[in-house]
Design a protein around this motif. Sequence first.
Motif, PDB file in Angstrom:
ATOM      1  N   ARG A  28       0.838  -1.194   0.000  1.00 13.74           N
ATOM      2  CA  ARG A  28       0.000   0.000   0.000  1.00 13.74           C
ATOM      3  C   ARG A  28       0.878   1.252   0.000  1.00 13.74           C
ATOM      4  O   ARG A  28       1.967   1.268   0.587  1.00 13.74           O
ATOM      5  N   MET A  29       0.393   2.273  -0.663  1.00 13.95           N
ATOM      6  CA  MET A  29       1.091   3.558  -0.666  1.00 13.95           C
ATOM      7  C   MET A  29       0.073   4.662  -0.457  1.00 13.95           C
ATOM      8  O   MET A  29      -1.105   4.513  -0.779  1.00 13.95           O
ATOM      9  N   ASP A  30       0.562   5.794   0.084  1.00 21.27           N
ATOM     10  CA  ASP A  30      -0.340   6.911   0.327  1.00 21.27           C
ATOM     11  C   ASP A  30      -0.524   7.731  -0.952  1.00 21.27           C
ATOM     12  O   ASP A  30       0.027   7.402  -2.008  1.00 21.27           O
ATOM     13  N   ARG A  31      -1.280   8.796  -0.854  1.00 19.35           N
ATOM     14  CA  ARG A  31      -1.612   9.596  -2.045  1.00 19.35           C
ATOM     15  C   ARG A  31      -0.388  10.249  -2.668  1.00 19.35           C
ATOM     16  O   ARG A  31      -0.419  10.656  -3.834  1.00 19.35           O
ATOM     17  N   TRP A  32       0.700  10.358  -1.908  1.00 14.97           N
ATOM     18  CA  TRP A  32       1.912  10.977  -2.439  1.00 14.97           C
ATOM     19  C   TRP A  32       2.896   9.940  -2.986  1.00 14.97           C
ATOM     20  O   TRP A  32       3.986  10.286  -3.410  1.00 14.97           O
ATOM     21  N   GLY A  33       2.503   8.662  -2.943  1.00 13.10           N
ATOM     22  CA  GLY A  33       3.351   7.629  -3.513  1.00 13.10           C
ATOM     23  C   GLY A  33       4.389   7.062  -2.571  1.00 13.10           C
ATOM     24  O   GLY A  33       5.343   6.405  -3.003  1.00 13.10           O
ATOM     25  N   TYR A  34       4.207   7.302  -1.243  1.00 14.99           N
ATOM     26  CA  TYR A  34       5.130   6.743  -0.258  1.00 14.99           C
ATOM     27  C   TYR A  34       4.496   5.518   0.400  1.00 14.99           C
ATOM     28  O   TYR A  34       3.266   5.390   0.447  1.00 14.99           O
ATOM     29  N   LEU A  35       5.346   4.627   0.926  1.00  9.50           N
ATOM     30  CA  LEU A  35       4.830   3.449   1.622  1.00  9.50           C
ATOM     31  C   LEU A  35       3.907   3.890   2.747  1.00  9.50           C
ATOM     32  O   LEU A  35       4.271   4.745   3.569  1.00  9.50           O
ATOM     33  N   ALA A  36       2.730   3.305   2.767  1.00  8.47           N
ATOM     34  CA  ALA A  36       1.722   3.716   3.748  1.00  8.47           C
ATOM     35  C   ALA A  36       2.046   3.134   5.116  1.00  8.47           C
ATOM     36  O   ALA A  36       2.512   1.995   5.226  1.00  8.47           O
ATOM     37  N   PRO A  37       1.820   3.902   6.181  1.00  4.73           N
ATOM     38  CA  PRO A  37       2.038   3.372   7.532  1.00  4.73           C
ATOM     39  C   PRO A  37       0.976   2.325   7.863  1.00  4.73           C
ATOM     40  O   PRO A  37      -0.060   2.243   7.204  1.00  4.73           O
ATOM     41  N   PRO A  38       1.221   1.509   8.889  1.00  3.32           N
ATOM     42  CA  PRO A  38       0.232   0.497   9.291  1.00  3.32           C
ATOM     43  C   PRO A  38      -1.116   1.153   9.613  1.00  3.32           C
ATOM     44  O   PRO A  38      -1.172   2.253  10.151  1.00  3.32           O
ATOM     45  N   MET A  39      -2.179   0.468   9.269  1.00  2.00           N
ATOM     46  CA  MET A  39      -3.520   0.992   9.528  1.00  2.00           C
ATOM     47  C   MET A  39      -3.988   0.550  10.917  1.00  2.00           C
ATOM     48  O   MET A  39      -3.730  -0.581  11.333  1.00  2.00           O
ATOM     49  N   ARG A  40      -4.674   1.465  11.592  1.00  4.16           N
ATOM     50  CA  ARG A  40      -5.195   1.158  12.926  1.00  4.16           C
ATOM     51  C   ARG A  40      -6.644   1.605  13.039  1.00  4.16           C
ATOM     52  O   ARG A  40      -7.050   2.575  12.401  1.00  4.16           O
ATOM     53  N   ARG A  41      -7.395   0.887  13.834  1.00  5.51           N
ATOM     54  CA  ARG A  41      -8.770   1.263  14.141  1.00  5.51           C
ATOM     55  C   ARG A  41      -8.973   1.075  15.641  1.00  5.51           C
ATOM     56  O   ARG A  41      -8.767  -0.024  16.161  1.00  5.51           O
ATOM     57  N   HIS A  42      -9.363   2.160  16.317  1.00 10.29           N
ATOM     58  CA  HIS A  42      -9.513   2.142  17.777  1.00 10.29           C
ATOM     59  C   HIS A  42      -8.226   1.680  18.449  1.00 10.29           C
ATOM     60  O   HIS A  42      -8.243   0.931  19.436  1.00 10.29           O
ATOM     61  N   GLY A  43      -7.100   2.082  17.856  1.00 11.00           N
ATOM     62  CA  GLY A  43      -5.807   1.754  18.456  1.00 11.00           C
ATOM     63  C   GLY A  43      -5.273   0.377  18.138  1.00 11.00           C
ATOM     64  O   GLY A  43      -4.155   0.033  18.530  1.00 11.00           O
ATOM     65  N   LYS A  44      -6.055  -0.419  17.407  1.00  8.93           N
ATOM     66  CA  LYS A  44      -5.622  -1.776  17.087  1.00  8.93           C
ATOM     67  C   LYS A  44      -5.255  -1.875  15.608  1.00  8.93           C
ATOM     68  O   LYS A  44      -5.925  -1.277  14.753  1.00  8.93           O
ATOM     69  N   PRO A  45      -4.163  -2.621  15.286  1.00  5.55           N
ATOM     70  CA  PRO A  45      -3.753  -2.741  13.881  1.00  5.55           C
ATOM     71  C   PRO A  45      -4.794  -3.509  13.066  1.00  5.55           C
ATOM     72  O   PRO A  45      -5.389  -4.473  13.551  1.00  5.55           O
ATOM     73  N   ILE A  46      -5.040  -3.059  11.848  1.00  7.86           N
ATOM     74  CA  ILE A  46      -5.951  -3.759  10.934  1.00  7.86           C
ATOM     75  C   ILE A  46      -5.245  -3.932   9.596  1.00  7.86           C
ATOM     76  O   ILE A  46      -4.249  -3.275   9.308  1.00  7.86           O
ATOM     77  N   GLY A  47      -5.758  -4.814   8.770  1.00 11.72           N
ATOM     78  CA  GLY A  47      -5.156  -5.068   7.475  1.00 11.72           C
ATOM     79  C   GLY A  47      -3.888  -5.884   7.600  1.00 11.72           C
ATOM     80  O   GLY A  47      -3.539  -6.388   8.680  1.00 11.72           O
ATOM     81  N   ASP A  48      -3.178  -6.020   6.508  1.00 10.38           N
ATOM     82  CA  ASP A  48      -1.943  -6.800   6.493  1.00 10.38           C
ATOM     83  C   ASP A  48      -0.866  -6.071   7.282  1.00 10.38           C
ATOM     84  O   ASP A  48      -0.637  -4.869   7.096  1.00 10.38           O
ATOM     85  N   THR A  49      -0.198  -6.783   8.173  1.00 14.73           N
ATOM     86  CA  THR A  49       0.795  -6.155   9.050  1.00 14.73           C
ATOM     87  C   THR A  49       1.997  -5.627   8.280  1.00 14.73           C
ATOM     88  O   THR A  49       2.682  -4.711   8.744  1.00 14.73           O
ATOM     89  N   GLU A  50       2.276  -6.200   7.090  1.00 17.50           N
ATOM     90  CA  GLU A  50       3.401  -5.730   6.278  1.00 17.50           C
ATOM     91  C   GLU A  50       2.993  -4.582   5.359  1.00 17.50           C
ATOM     92  O   GLU A  50       3.841  -4.039   4.640  1.00 17.50           O
ATOM     93  N   GLY A  51       1.714  -4.249   5.341  1.00 20.12           N
ATOM     94  CA  GLY A  51       1.260  -3.199   4.456  1.00 20.12           C
ATOM     95  C   GLY A  51       0.954  -3.684   3.054  1.00 20.12           C
ATOM     96  O   GLY A  51       0.871  -2.900   2.108  1.00 20.12           O
ATOM     97  N   ARG A  52       0.781  -4.987   2.922  1.00 16.31           N
ATOM     98  CA  ARG A  52       0.467  -5.566   1.618  1.00 16.31           C
ATOM     99  C   ARG A  52      -0.890  -5.052   1.128  1.00 16.31           C
ATOM    100  O   ARG A  52      -1.829  -4.914   1.899  1.00 16.31           O
ATOM    101  N   MET A  53      -0.997  -4.754  -0.159  1.00 14.45           N
ATOM    102  CA  MET A  53      -2.256  -4.257  -0.699  1.00 14.45           C
ATOM    103  C   MET A  53      -3.293  -5.377  -0.792  1.00 14.45           C
ATOM    104  O   MET A  53      -2.961  -6.563  -0.713  1.00 14.45           O
ATOM    105  N   THR A  54      -4.534  -5.003  -0.977  1.00 12.66           N
ATOM    106  CA  THR A  54      -5.621  -5.960  -1.138  1.00 12.66           C
ATOM    107  C   THR A  54      -5.825  -6.279  -2.618  1.00 12.66           C
ATOM    108  O   THR A  54      -5.330  -5.572  -3.503  1.00 12.66           O
TER     109      THR A  54
END
Length: 383
Positions: free
Chosen positions: A269-295
């Motif tokens: 995953r990458m952000d809108r500026w084309g950089y590697l996206a940081p880990p995603m969190r919801r309510h303080g807990k990590p969600i999605g692939d821990t390595e940042g792999r895209m869907t």
Amino acid sequence: MSDELEVVDAELVDDDHLPALRNQAQTPAVPEPEDDPDAWLSDQAKEDVQAGIPEQTAAAYKGDMDRFAAWCATVGRRPMPAAPQTVTEYMSYLKRTPRARTGRPYGPATMDRIIASIRSSHRAAGHQPPDTMGARKVVIGYREQLSLAQDPAAQPKKATPADRTVLRIALAELDRTTLSGKRDAALMLLGHALASRGSELVPLNWPGSFKEQPDGGFKVSVYRKKRKLWQTVDVPLDPEPELCAVRAVRALVAALAENDHHQGGLFLRMDRWGYLAPPMRRHGKPIGDTEGRMTTEAASEIVQRSIERTGLPGRWRSHSSRRGFVKSARQAGVDIVQIGRHGGWDDKSKALIGYVDEEDAAGDNNPLAQIGRKATARDQDDD
């Protein structure tokens, strides 16, 4: 009537045994499901059945069953175990009821899937699936009605093939000097080279899925999800550098290393500026692939965005690369068996035969085109 006699292997039985055999014939060998004390599954067995259903299919099935159960609640019917008439009524309802999102009823292909969802969910829960003959007749009649009206909904939605010509145009519009551009180019070219689905691309790891070859290419280990088997696919260097999947992957790997990512997921995953996206969190807990792999959905969006940018018409998805491989290979005169084995299709795959038939109908392999060429050559020889 045919004059030929049918020959049947049989065993002669004494008359004394006939009453016993008659009684045996009247007694079912297997109890009816509702009376069978063995007709149940443990929670572990249910989980094992669920594990055999692809993740995307399982999600679609769950959504289908949730909507079916909600409809049953409104009409006072039982969703499970469902009566055959309930499924038939539901198909009739779906055929006539526009959806809020599209303003149109479901298409026949989706209704076929919903029937499969209901039957599969019954099996997973340990119930006998309902007879769906009536429901399928509703869908058959609906499909014919739409076909006669020349409604596009009668045809299944297919991804438009992204062959080498399409890829060349799309890649020319891509800024391949950026990290995101390198990723998008590698995604499209490797998808074409492997004839892979998006769901088979996003799990690839560097260097784990790749083995360097003496000729400069790769052997890539791909898990073919539909067939549930691993396949090693040879990907050689391409004579056209801009269409070379091997060079594109190497460029991406080098760019990821500059961003301190040296191993693991290849398509991130990458952000809108084309950089590697940081880990995603919801309510303080990590969600999605821990390595940042895209869907898989993100992979489809990349293909769609990259090709739509060119203005080329079509329905562009990650599957476009898989279909595009078939088109490219047929244009190069590759045999259907070689195409199928490279792309992980079963030798009797109806999907592959359908893809090849479509390409042959529109290209040099069209039967009429071949007849015309041979007739022309014959006339020239006669002259």
